[in-house]
Design a protein around this motif. Structure first.
Motif, PDB file in Angstrom:
ATOM      1  N   ARG A 147     -14.569  63.286  31.328  1.00 31.91           N
ATOM      2  CA  ARG A 147     -15.777  62.790  30.633  1.00 31.91           C
ATOM      3  C   ARG A 147     -15.927  63.431  29.255  1.00 31.91           C
ATOM      4  N   GLU A 148     -15.589  64.705  29.162  1.00 33.83           N
ATOM      5  CA  GLU A 148     -15.707  65.460  27.914  1.00 33.83           C
ATOM      6  C   GLU A 148     -14.731  64.956  26.857  1.00 33.83           C
ATOM      7  N   GLY A 149     -13.630  64.362  27.302  1.00 32.80           N
ATOM      8  CA  GLY A 149     -12.599  63.937  26.362  1.00 32.80           C
ATOM      9  C   GLY A 149     -11.682  65.077  25.964  1.00 32.80           C
ATOM     10  N   LEU A 150     -11.561  66.070  26.844  1.00 32.97           N
ATOM     11  CA  LEU A 150     -10.701  67.221  26.576  1.00 32.97           C
ATOM     12  C   LEU A 150      -9.277  66.730  26.321  1.00 32.97           C
ATOM     13  N   PRO A 151      -8.645  67.193  25.250  1.00 35.51           N
ATOM     14  CA  PRO A 151      -7.276  66.748  24.963  1.00 35.51           C
ATOM     15  C   PRO A 151      -6.339  67.022  26.141  1.00 35.51           C
ATOM     16  N   ARG A 152      -5.436  66.121  26.353  1.00 37.55           N
ATOM     17  CA  ARG A 152      -4.540  66.177  27.521  1.00 37.55           C
ATOM     18  C   ARG A 152      -3.765  67.489  27.617  1.00 37.55           C
ATOM     19  N   ASP A 153      -3.276  68.000  26.482  1.00 39.84           N
ATOM     20  CA  ASP A 153      -2.454  69.215  26.541  1.00 39.84           C
ATOM     21  C   ASP A 153      -3.228  70.412  27.080  1.00 39.84           C
ATOM     22  N   VAL A 154      -4.514  70.502  26.780  1.00 43.53           N
ATOM     23  CA  VAL A 154      -5.286  71.620  27.318  1.00 43.53           C
ATOM     24  C   VAL A 154      -5.913  71.273  28.667  1.00 43.53           C
ATOM     25  N   MET A 155      -6.182  69.987  28.902  1.00 42.28           N
ATOM     26  CA  MET A 155      -6.728  69.582  30.196  1.00 42.28           C
ATOM     27  C   MET A 155      -5.753  69.933  31.317  1.00 42.28           C
ATOM     28  N   LEU A 156      -4.469  69.790  31.030  1.00 40.56           N
ATOM     29  CA  LEU A 156      -3.451  70.094  32.033  1.00 40.56           C
ATOM     30  C   LEU A 156      -3.106  71.581  32.056  1.00 40.56           C
ATOM     31  N   GLY A 157      -3.715  72.352  31.174  1.00 41.89           N
ATOM     32  CA  GLY A 157      -3.466  73.783  31.112  1.00 41.89           C
ATOM     33  C   GLY A 157      -4.525  74.569  31.858  1.00 41.89           C
ATOM     34  N   GLN A 158      -4.783  75.773  31.358  1.00 39.61           N
ATOM     35  CA  GLN A 158      -5.712  76.677  32.034  1.00 39.61           C
ATOM     36  C   GLN A 158      -6.591  77.379  31.010  1.00 39.61           C
ATOM     37  N   LEU A 159      -7.873  77.450  31.290  1.00 34.03           N
ATOM     38  CA  LEU A 159      -8.804  78.196  30.453  1.00 34.03           C
ATOM     39  C   LEU A 159      -8.548  79.682  30.664  1.00 34.03           C
ATOM     40  N   VAL A 160      -8.255  80.417  29.573  1.00 34.15           N
ATOM     41  CA  VAL A 160      -7.990  81.855  29.706  1.00 34.15           C
ATOM     42  C   VAL A 160      -9.063  82.712  29.038  1.00 34.15           C
ATOM     43  N   MET A 161      -9.849  82.131  28.141  1.00 31.93           N
ATOM     44  CA  MET A 161     -10.946  82.863  27.498  1.00 31.93           C
ATOM     45  C   MET A 161     -12.095  81.904  27.220  1.00 31.93           C
ATOM     46  N   SER A 162     -13.304  82.401  27.374  1.00 33.04           N
ATOM     47  CA  SER A 162     -14.486  81.635  27.010  1.00 33.04           C
ATOM     48  C   SER A 162     -15.495  82.583  26.378  1.00 33.04           C
ATOM     49  N   GLU A 163     -15.716  82.398  25.085  1.00 30.74           N
ATOM     50  CA  GLU A 163     -16.641  83.227  24.313  1.00 30.74           C
ATOM     51  C   GLU A 163     -16.354  84.720  24.514  1.00 30.74           C
ATOM     52  N   THR A 164     -15.083  85.055  24.420  1.00 28.94           N
ATOM     53  CA  THR A 164     -14.637  86.440  24.577  1.00 28.94           C
ATOM     54  C   THR A 164     -14.339  87.033  23.201  1.00 28.94           C
ATOM     55  N   PRO A 165     -15.017  88.116  22.815  1.00 31.57           N
ATOM     56  CA  PRO A 165     -14.709  88.744  21.522  1.00 31.57           C
ATOM     57  C   PRO A 165     -13.264  89.258  21.503  1.00 31.57           C
ATOM     58  N   ILE A 166     -12.578  89.010  20.383  1.00 32.27           N
ATOM     59  CA  ILE A 166     -11.206  89.490  20.212  1.00 32.27           C
ATOM     60  C   ILE A 166     -11.106  90.182  18.859  1.00 32.27           C
ATOM     61  N   ARG A 167     -10.171  91.126  18.750  1.00 30.90           N
ATOM     62  CA  ARG A 167      -9.994  91.847  17.493  1.00 30.90           C
ATOM     63  C   ARG A 167      -8.599  92.440  17.418  1.00 30.90           C
ATOM     64  N   THR A 168      -8.178  92.713  16.195  1.00 28.51           N
ATOM     65  CA  THR A 168      -6.923  93.412  15.959  1.00 28.51           C
ATOM     66  C   THR A 168      -7.043  94.198  14.664  1.00 28.51           C
ATOM     67  N   ARG A 169      -6.222  95.219  14.538  1.00 26.35           N
ATOM     68  CA  ARG A 169      -6.142  95.975  13.284  1.00 26.35           C
ATOM     69  C   ARG A 169      -4.839  95.666  12.564  1.00 26.35           C
ATOM     70  N   GLN A 170      -3.908  94.993  13.263  1.00 25.55           N
ATOM     71  CA  GLN A 170      -2.621  94.650  12.678  1.00 25.55           C
ATOM     72  C   GLN A 170      -2.453  93.136  12.658  1.00 25.55           C
ATOM     73  N   PRO A 171      -2.019  92.548  11.638  1.00 25.20           N
ATOM     74  CA  PRO A 171      -1.513  93.089  10.380  1.00 25.20           C
ATOM     75  C   PRO A 171      -2.640  93.514   9.428  1.00 25.20           C
ATOM     76  N   VAL A 172      -3.857  93.011   9.677  1.00 20.71           N
ATOM     77  CA  VAL A 172      -5.066  93.455   8.965  1.00 20.71           C
ATOM     78  C   VAL A 172      -6.189  93.450   9.995  1.00 20.71           C
ATOM     79  N   ALA A 173      -7.290  94.088   9.659  1.00 21.12           N
ATOM     80  CA  ALA A 173      -8.426  94.106  10.578  1.00 21.12           C
ATOM     81  C   ALA A 173      -9.059  92.717  10.638  1.00 21.12           C
ATOM     82  N   LEU A 174      -9.080  92.147  11.822  1.00 20.71           N
ATOM     83  CA  LEU A 174      -9.675  90.828  12.051  1.00 20.71           C
ATOM     84  C   LEU A 174     -10.442  90.863  13.363  1.00 20.71           C
ATOM     85  N   HIS A 175     -11.502  90.076  13.433  1.00 21.99           N
ATOM     86  CA  HIS A 175     -12.243  89.959  14.689  1.00 21.99           C
ATOM     87  C   HIS A 175     -12.907  88.593  14.748  1.00 21.99           C
ATOM     88  N   GLY A 176     -13.262  88.176  15.944  1.00 20.34           N
ATOM     89  CA  GLY A 176     -13.943  86.905  16.120  1.00 20.34           C
ATOM     90  C   GLY A 176     -14.183  86.641  17.591  1.00 20.34           C
TER      91      GLY A 176
END
Length: 155
Positions: A36-65
């Motif tokens: 019903r949502e119209g989720l694209p086929r490639d992800v519909m057949l896959g698996q949800l691994v994160m939902s609104e999970t903060p992520i960050r790295t310091r390499q190669p530069v400091a990034l977060h989101g």
């Protein structure tokens, strides 16, 4: 319409209802939501691994989101998705950059490879949902953009 044709249509309606009920029990409501949502086929057949999970790295530069969702598609690649409430279903350069930042972080923090695309999930008036495929920027462009932003902050 003769009685035979009516019985055929009635049998088809009953079979459809039974199949729907059985599939809901076997596969769960998430399959029906995804269709019903119209989720694209490639992800519909896959698996949800994160939902609104903060992520960050310091390499190669400091990034977060915080990506709204990250799916592991059927090919084994991570695909970031970000939802936007918009008047029209469209993806912007800023959306592409945001998804590219998520992809860069995922490349440096997860073992799975990251797809070279992501999706902007737009929700427009009337709660119409559309997934727009966005080709991601290279890691080099993300790093250059981050250096530009940092130099403006310190200027």
């Amino acid at each position: 319409m003769g009685p035979e044709l009516f019985l055929v249509f009635l049998a088809m309606a009953v079979m459809t209802t039974v199949i729907d009920l059985v599939s809901r029990r076997v596969f769960g409501k998430s399959v029906h939501w995804a269709v019903r949502e119209g989720l694209p086929r490639d992800v519909m057949l896959g698996q949800l691994v994160m939902s609104e999970t903060p992520i960050r790295t310091r390499q190669p530069v400091a990034l977060h989101g915080t990506p709204d969702q990250v799916f592991l598609n059927r090919k084994g690649c991570l695909v970031p998705i970000d939802t936007k409430l918009r008047g029209k279903a469209r993806a912007t350069h800023a959306d592409r950059m945001q998804l590219s930042v998520y992809a860069t972080i995922l490349r440096h923090t997860r073992a799975e490879p990251v797809a070279d695309y992501g999706y902007v999930r737009t929700v427009t008036p009337g709660h119409r949902v559309r997934y727009i495929k966005v080709w991601l920027l290279s890691e080099r462009r993300v790093i250059a953009q981050q250096h530009t932003v940092q130099s403006k902050e310190y200027a």
